[in-house]
Write a protein that holds these residues in place. Sequence first.
Motif, short mmCIF file in Angstrom:
data_model
loop_
_atom_site.label_atom_id
_atom_site.label_comp_id
_atom_site.label_asym_id
_atom_site.label_seq_id
_atom_site.Cartn_x
_atom_site.Cartn_y
_atom_site.Cartn_z
N LEU A 1 -4.75 -4.42 -4.24
CA LEU A 1 -4.38 -3.07 -4.69
C LEU A 1 -4.49 -2.93 -6.20
O LEU A 1 -4.36 -1.83 -6.74
N ALA B 1 1.03 4.20 -2.83
CA ALA B 1 0.83 5.59 -2.40
C ALA B 1 2.02 6.43 -2.87
O ALA B 1 1.86 7.54 -3.38
N GLU C 1 -12.57 -3.76 -4.76
CA GLU C 1 -12.34 -2.33 -4.56
C GLU C 1 -13.66 -1.61 -4.27
O GLU C 1 -13.73 -0.77 -3.37
N GLN D 1 -5.38 5.51 7.09
CA GLN D 1 -6.26 4.88 6.11
C GLN D 1 -6.44 5.78 4.89
O GLN D 1 -6.34 5.33 3.75
N ALA E 1 0.84 -1.20 0.00
CA ALA E 1 0.00 0.00 0.00
C ALA E 1 0.87 1.26 0.00
O ALA E 1 0.58 2.24 -0.68
N ALA E 2 1.98 1.21 0.77
CA ALA E 2 2.90 2.35 0.82
C ALA E 2 3.56 2.55 -0.54
O ALA E 2 3.79 3.68 -0.97
N ARG F 1 -7.99 -1.29 7.81
CA ARG F 1 -7.73 0.07 7.34
C ARG F 1 -6.25 0.36 7.22
O ARG F 1 -5.84 1.38 6.70
N SER F 2 -5.41 -0.52 7.78
CA SER F 2 -3.98 -0.24 7.73
C SER F 2 -3.16 -1.46 7.36
O SER F 2 -1.94 -1.37 7.32
N LEU G 1 -4.49 8.15 3.81
CA LEU G 1 -3.26 8.32 3.04
C LEU G 1 -2.87 7.07 2.29
O LEU G 1 -2.46 7.12 1.14
N ARG G 2 -2.99 5.92 2.95
CA ARG G 2 -2.44 4.70 2.38
C ARG G 2 -3.41 3.96 1.48
O ARG G 2 -3.10 3.62 0.36
N PHE G 3 -4.62 3.72 1.98
CA PHE G 3 -5.50 2.84 1.25
C PHE G 3 -6.45 3.59 0.32
O PHE G 3 -6.86 3.08 -0.70
N GLU G 4 -6.82 4.80 0.72
CA GLU G 4 -7.78 5.52 -0.12
C GLU G 4 -7.11 6.57 -0.96
O GLU G 4 -7.70 7.12 -1.87
N PHE G 5 -5.86 6.88 -0.64
CA PHE G 5 -5.12 7.92 -1.33
C PHE G 5 -5.96 9.17 -1.44
O PHE G 5 -6.02 9.84 -2.45
N ARG H 1 1.90 7.05 -6.59
CA ARG H 1 0.87 8.02 -6.94
C ARG H 1 1.30 9.43 -6.57
O ARG H 1 0.97 10.39 -7.26
N ARG I 1 -14.94 -2.38 -0.71
CA ARG I 1 -14.06 -2.15 0.43
C ARG I 1 -14.63 -1.18 1.48
O ARG I 1 -14.70 -1.49 2.67
N ARG I 2 -15.05 -0.02 0.99
CA ARG I 2 -15.51 1.01 1.92
C ARG I 2 -16.68 0.51 2.78
O ARG I 2 -16.70 0.65 4.00
#
Lengths: 328, 514
Positions: free
Chosen positions: A89, A68, A312, B225, A64-65, A157-158, B227-231, A71, A315-316
């Motif tokens: 991802l 990010a 995707e 969350q 995920a990092a 979430r992390s 920053l990382r997963f939802e950007f 991007r 997810r939310r």
Amino acid sequence: MKYLHLSVAGLALAATAASAQVPTLTVYTYDSFASDWGPGPAVEAAFEQVCGCDLRFVTAGDGAALLARLRLEGARTEADVVVGLDTALMSAARDSGLFAASGVSADYALPVDWTDDTFVPFDWGWFAFVADRGVAAPASIEALAASDISIVIQDPRSSTPGLGLLMWVRAAYGDRASEVWTALSDNIVTVTPGWSEAYGLFLEGEADAVLSYTTSPAYHRIAEGDATKTAWAFAEGNYLQIEVAAKLGSTDQGELADRFLAFLVSDAVQSVIPTTNWMYPAVMPESGLPEGFDAADERPAVSLLLDPSEAESLRREAIEEWRAALSR
Amino acid sequence: MARRALSVSPLGRVGAALAVLICGLYLVAGLAVGVRAPSDSIARLTDGDWAALRFTVLQAVVSAGVSVALAVPVARALARRRFIGRGLLIALLGAPFVLPVIVAVLGLLSVFGRGGLINDALALVGMGPWSIYGLQGVVIGHVFFNLPLAVRFLLAGWQAIPAERFRLTEGLGGSVWHLLERPMLREVAPSAFAAIFLICLSSFAVALTLGGGPSATTIEVAIYQALRFEFDLQKAAVLAALQAALGIGGALVALRLSVGMVQGAGLDRPVLRQSGRVAGFVDGVVILAAAAFLVLPLGMVAAKGVAGLGDLPDGLPAAAIRSLCIALSVAVATPALALAIAARGGAAQGVAMALPLSVSGLVMGTGLFIAINPVIDPAVLALPVTALMNCLIALPFAIRVVAPALARAEQAYGPLADGLGLHGVARVRVLYLPRMRRALGFSAGLAGAMAVGDLGVIVLFAGQSQETLPLLMYRLMGAYRTTDAAAVALVLLVMSLSVFWVFDRGGRADAASG
């Protein structure tokens, strides 16, 4: 101020390397891939022998990092290839428009069919609860929820495994997911930010089982000679994580990047994956899996995996459902 | 405050400039995150975010309150007792604060956890098991981290009361508590509360891991969350701004309650007082209880680390040297910055004390990354930026120690120094360094020790071969190598304590002989 001298020395070294006119392939990957004990050093040495290039790893904490960071950097990125995104991802990665097709494919030994010209799978694993062999293995997530077995899980979430479990419950139980989470809530000792904390807590004896991978016991068996750990294969199946690599659209080393991706699924890399990354290789190495890598009862009969775009879009809502069920 | 009557000194002007720079840095980083966001998505806060907001404030208030309340008897007992190993105990007390979170949490769980010592003991008498997970766990975790800090701030308050005052008060039959200690606490305690409140406000791993589930979610988790997963950078920026506003607001409220009091000058005699037997017994129990609470988990961390010492990972020496370089530069720079900013006082001091603790480290790191990346490869600046961030994080604590010492030095000897025409560098050398040695040494030690254990922004910036000790430890833990990780944690603990010990000792050696 010693670090200042160190970084100046680093600049000087970089300048020397550039002047030698050897092309540099910059590969973004997660920490543990490039670490001394990961596949990185072997991959780098083997590829540099055949590519006439300098392979440079740049690392971030996890998949995920990595995404990010890519991007954030956008088209300006120095990365030519990224190694270490995964199926969770992939949809976001595809939508970012940062990646280009490489056309690399191989005779994959994945539990699912794989046809994708952009994302190249290099290893995979099933999420699983890992426990001591002494704990009576439940047959399913629901059976686990009905038992008094205590578990540690990661926050969706992390953390990637945390999100994996969310999708697992969704894929296996559909609309009953919320109900299953409510039933599970009294088994959950705590929820940690990442895999390391959860696994650390488990090894400390804080819970009977921890959310990890079916290949986790292999580390204990092969590296530590400890055969007391096992992973539970569930009747409804275990959720898959497939780790992928891809070429950046902005690369100026397109041909070299394609060669690297093809190299990644060659025997040279695939044969070191099991005992460095502790995951199943995407292509079965000629030598097969190492002795003791998996036990028959640790291989689920069913593999669950939601389509990346479906995952995707779920997810939310799934995170909110999870939060509500566990906050009660 | 008295010294504000003086015109702004050259040192104060440096301090003002520094405060402006710090403000600018946070503004640039914050804007970098906020402006990069896609402008069409309106950041929407979910029910979960609001629940996180409520829990964040609740746990921070309770954690800070309990830490300060417990610190009062501990600091009081330590202030009036002398015993063998007191110095060592005070140094050890600082250890949880400077440890990487996961190490401290695992240490804590080996005592309070499901398989910990307390539950073992309860099982022996047929009771339990008792579960640490929940709000109680979050508070225990935060008190474990922050009680030592609170004790040190309060202890500094006690030590700032001249010994003559105690003797005079007792000699005249007055109540030491009412005349000396309570006024001192009303000055010092709110600022200790504010500092701990700010630290707990941005808690991430402690709250989540010991909180037992998503109902113990803090804003920092939501930021992570986003920053990382939802950007969703805009949402991260909004949440970070909300968190900073809460922090600064909370700190202002706490500091409003603070009643200023500058002690008169004494002869720097130690506060050594003998009171009755009952008080002595109570002090002994208090010190033992605090020591057990803080030292037992550390002992468990150390015991686990010893097992891995025989086979240390290859990367350890290089990582240790990198961490030491960062720690030493932070230890030298932080007290200097604190002195300059305290010399300016006022808004400059307020900014430097509130901002670094109020702004999410993750957002700050991401913002710096966005700002630096177009100009230069962030990996080149990984270590300097890590040192800078460590320095800023330590600054609020350093200022809390340095500012009162500066006020005392100025009040007692400022007019004399003015009369002698001591300004600028000469004033620092002749007046501040000797008179403030203890405070400067302590803040250098604290800053350096914190830098050893802080994972910080290195995660976002580091390349393949730039790992510091905490990063090496996290990487080992992330690769099943728990024994190696425990050994690195022990090395880190020893190095962190040594850095603190050396600087703090350096500061006190002179005060004792002078």
